[in-house]
Design an enzyme around this catalytic site. Structure first.
Site, PDB file in Angstrom:
ATOM      1  N   PRO A 119      62.026 -12.663 -31.855  1.00 26.68           N
ATOM      2  CA  PRO A 119      62.966 -13.038 -32.916  1.00 26.68           C
ATOM      3  C   PRO A 119      64.125 -12.069 -33.159  1.00 26.68           C
ATOM      4  O   PRO A 119      64.233 -11.445 -34.218  1.00 26.68           O
ATOM      5  CB  PRO A 119      62.061 -13.149 -34.138  1.00 26.68           C
ATOM      6  N   CYS A 120      65.019 -11.972 -32.187  1.00 28.11           N
ATOM      7  CA  CYS A 120      66.174 -11.094 -32.345  1.00 28.11           C
ATOM      8  C   CYS A 120      67.111 -11.595 -33.446  1.00 28.11           C
ATOM      9  O   CYS A 120      67.911 -10.823 -33.976  1.00 28.11           O
ATOM     10  CB  CYS A 120      66.920 -10.947 -31.029  1.00 28.11           C
TER      11      CYS A 120
END
Length: 156
Positions: A119-120
């Site tokens: 989850p950047c």
């Protein structure tokens, strides 16, 4: 390498992987025929459907991203950011043990090959701004709103 596609609310997702795991998930700004989903990618597509339906908060997939050791350290740290939470690039650098590595951390974040799974999109600027997102800031905003525990309702 097998390939599959899934239409999502924010674009066409492309999955690539094999028996060793999911190598990449990216969002495309084009349309392609969806076609048959290879067996090795069925679970990834299924879990993405659940995520976009709002019934999945964590992915349980065998991952096999290609990157440097440093990039993989950053991506592993991203996996620890809880659903519905954000962290700054500075705080992420501190967690990795080197506040001076903020640019390298941001660069590794931007090269994340596993869209949403790693989850950047949960990494933001120190001042709370939505900064730098390979999929486009409109998608980052959508994803953070999708994961927000406080859903906005309309008054009328």
């Amino acid at each position: 390498m097998e390939v599959a596609y899934l239409q999502t609310p924010i674009g066409l997702a492309e999955f690539q992987g094999d028996e060793n795991g999911l190598v990449s998930v990216s969002v495309l700004n084009e349309t392609k025929p969806i076609g048959i989903i290879p067996e090795v990618l069925e679970d990834a597509v299924y879990q993405f459907r659940e995520y976009f339906d709002g019934t999945r908060q964590q992915f349980d997939l065998k991952l096999n991203p290609i990157g440097t050791d440093f990039q993989k350290r950053v991506w592993d740290a991203l996996l620890k950011i809880p659903f519905g939470k954000t962290i700054s690039y500075l705080d992420l650098s501190k967690q990795l043990g080197d506040v001076k590595a903020i640019r390298a951390v941001a660069s590794a974040n931007g090269k994340n090959p596993l869209w949403i799974v790693v989850p950047c999109h949960r990494v933001i600027g120190s001042n709370g701004d939505l900064t730098g997102y390979a999929g486009g800031l409109h998608r980052k905003k959508w994803l953070l709103e999708h994961e927000s525990p406080a859903k906005q309702t309309t008054l009328f």
